[in-house]
Design a protein around this motif. Structure first.
Motif, mmCIF file in Angstrom:
data_model
loop_
_atom_site.group_PDB
_atom_site.id
_atom_site.type_symbol
_atom_site.label_atom_id
_atom_site.label_comp_id
_atom_site.label_asym_id
_atom_site.label_seq_id
_atom_site.Cartn_x
_atom_site.Cartn_y
_atom_site.Cartn_z
ATOM 1 N N GLU A 24 52.211 18.394 -24.795
ATOM 2 C CA GLU A 24 52.849 17.135 -24.397
ATOM 3 C C GLU A 24 53.228 17.170 -22.917
ATOM 4 N N GLU A 25 53.569 18.347 -22.431
ATOM 5 C CA GLU A 25 53.910 18.478 -21.017
ATOM 6 C C GLU A 25 52.710 18.143 -20.134
ATOM 7 N N ASP A 26 51.510 18.473 -20.597
ATOM 8 C CA ASP A 26 50.301 18.181 -19.823
ATOM 9 C C ASP A 26 50.027 16.694 -19.731
ATOM 10 N N ARG A 27 50.589 15.915 -20.642
ATOM 11 C CA ARG A 27 50.376 14.465 -20.622
ATOM 12 C C ARG A 27 51.378 13.730 -19.736
ATOM 13 N N LEU A 28 52.430 14.437 -19.301
ATOM 14 C CA LEU A 28 53.420 13.846 -18.402
ATOM 15 C C LEU A 28 52.907 13.911 -16.965
ATOM 16 N N ALA A 74 52.747 17.391 2.220
ATOM 17 C CA ALA A 74 52.678 16.167 1.425
ATOM 18 C C ALA A 74 52.959 16.484 -0.039
ATOM 19 N N PHE A 75 53.306 15.447 -0.780
ATOM 20 C CA PHE A 75 53.457 15.521 -2.225
ATOM 21 C C PHE A 75 52.507 14.497 -2.836
ATOM 22 N N ILE A 76 51.783 14.913 -3.874
ATOM 23 C CA ILE A 76 50.854 14.008 -4.544
ATOM 24 C C ILE A 76 51.213 13.993 -6.019
ATOM 25 N N LYS A 77 51.415 12.796 -6.555
ATOM 26 C CA LYS A 77 51.793 12.629 -7.958
ATOM 27 C C LYS A 77 50.559 12.215 -8.750
ATOM 28 N N PHE A 78 50.230 13.006 -9.766
ATOM 29 C CA PHE A 78 49.094 12.733 -10.635
ATOM 30 C C PHE A 78 49.574 12.175 -11.967
ATOM 31 N N LYS A 79 48.698 11.464 -12.644
ATOM 32 C CA LYS A 79 49.048 10.855 -13.921
ATOM 33 C C LYS A 79 49.327 11.925 -14.974
ATOM 34 N N TYR A 80 48.575 13.015 -14.927
ATOM 35 C CA TYR A 80 48.740 14.095 -15.904
ATOM 36 C C TYR A 80 49.056 15.401 -15.185
ATOM 37 N N SER A 81 50.010 16.150 -15.722
ATOM 38 C CA SER A 81 50.373 17.416 -15.092
ATOM 39 C C SER A 81 49.264 18.451 -15.246
ATOM 40 N N ALA A 82 48.413 18.313 -16.268
ATOM 41 C CA ALA A 82 47.284 19.237 -16.420
ATOM 42 C C ALA A 82 46.357 19.120 -15.207
ATOM 43 N N VAL A 83 46.149 17.915 -14.740
ATOM 44 C CA VAL A 83 45.321 17.693 -13.547
ATOM 45 C C VAL A 83 46.025 18.277 -12.325
ATOM 46 N N ALA A 84 47.328 18.084 -12.220
ATOM 47 C CA ALA A 84 48.087 18.602 -11.083
ATOM 48 C C ALA A 84 48.025 20.131 -11.041
ATOM 49 N N LYS A 85 48.109 20.776 -12.197
ATOM 50 C CA LYS A 85 48.005 22.239 -12.251
ATOM 51 C C LYS A 85 46.625 22.698 -11.804
ATOM 52 N N THR A 86 45.596 21.987 -12.239
ATOM 53 C CA THR A 86 44.223 22.320 -11.846
ATOM 54 C C THR A 86 44.036 22.176 -10.345
ATOM 55 N N VAL A 87 44.566 21.102 -9.784
ATOM 56 C CA VAL A 87 44.461 20.869 -8.340
ATOM 57 C C VAL A 87 45.184 21.965 -7.573
ATOM 58 N N ALA A 88 46.381 22.334 -8.026
ATOM 59 C CA ALA A 88 47.155 23.371 -7.344
ATOM 60 C C ALA A 88 46.402 24.700 -7.362
ATOM 61 N N ASP A 89 45.786 25.039 -8.483
ATOM 62 C CA ASP A 89 45.022 26.285 -8.574
ATOM 63 C C ASP A 89 43.751 26.225 -7.735
ATOM 64 N N THR A 90 43.063 25.099 -7.791
ATOM 65 C CA THR A 90 41.779 24.961 -7.109
ATOM 66 C C THR A 90 41.927 24.905 -5.600
ATOM 67 N N CYS A 91 42.892 24.155 -5.111
ATOM 68 C CA CYS A 91 43.001 23.894 -3.673
ATOM 69 C C CYS A 91 43.891 24.877 -2.928
ATOM 70 N N HIS A 92 44.539 25.804 -3.623
ATOM 71 C CA HIS A 92 45.393 26.777 -2.940
ATOM 72 C C HIS A 92 44.515 27.692 -2.090
ATOM 73 N N ASN A 93 44.891 27.852 -0.819
ATOM 74 C CA ASN A 93 44.135 28.634 0.168
ATOM 75 C C ASN A 93 42.735 28.095 0.415
ATOM 76 N N TYR A 94 42.560 26.795 0.243
ATOM 77 C CA TYR A 94 41.284 26.139 0.517
ATOM 78 C C TYR A 94 41.207 25.865 2.014
ATOM 79 N N LEU A 95 40.128 26.275 2.665
ATOM 80 C CA LEU A 95 39.958 26.058 4.092
ATOM 81 C C LEU A 95 39.565 24.615 4.332
#
Length: 174
Positions: A24-28, A74-95
């Protein structure tokens, strides 16, 4: 306890199904903090770039109140926290434009309530309006006297009469 649903996704390499737990947390809604944002990468560009991951609700690029320039995070608000977690993992240390992006997932409870507050900004046009309004006749007469006197003083130093150079307006004394 949060309700979970299971979804099966086939792996592209070997065709095996992977079980993904969605809570349910992933849907918030979820928020990603992005640091070291390069110059020239503003709200519109952030929104367009991060929309490839999922539905972006809001983007807040922190700016200087004095100059309006980006502060670099910046702060970016996503509709689903699952997407936000994926973005944080994917884009961390991205050149990105010769800068390493620093991304962190933040739940809505960790982010201040006014982070995404926006207001209608309107420039103060009072000074411009006052400058461009018609001047009262008293001020025009005073200005004309002053400019005539200053020109006469300058020409007196050159030993030239003002009447020889230009037509001198006649000022009526009241």
């Amino acid at each position: 306890m949060a309700a979970t649903t299971r979804r099966k996704r086939k792996s592209a390499k070997n065709g095996n199904a992977q079980k993904i737990e969605i809570t349910e947390e992933d849907r918030l809604p979820g928020v990603v903090y992005i640091g070291h944002v390069p110059h020239g990468f503003f709200e519109k560009e952030l929104f367009q770039y991060f929309s490839q991951f999922g539905k972006v609700l809001k983007v807040k690029l922190s700016r200087s109140s004095k100059s309006g320039k980006s502060k670099g995070y910046a702060f970016i608000k996503f509709k689903y926290s699952a997407v936000a977690k994926t973005v944080a993992d994917t884009c961390h240390n991205y050149l990105f434009f010769s800068k390493l992006l620093k991304c962190e997932y933040k739940s809505m409870s960790e982010v201040h309530a006014n982070t995404f507050y926006t207001y209608k900004w309107k420039p103060n046009s009072k000074a411009k309006r006052l400058h461009n309004t018609a001047k009262p006749e008293v001020n025009l007469v005073r200005s004309l006297r002053r400019s005539t006197r200053k020109q006469a003083q300058k020409l007196a130093k050159l030993n030239v009469k003002l009447e020889d150079v230009m037509d001198v307006p006649v000022i009526k004394e009241k």
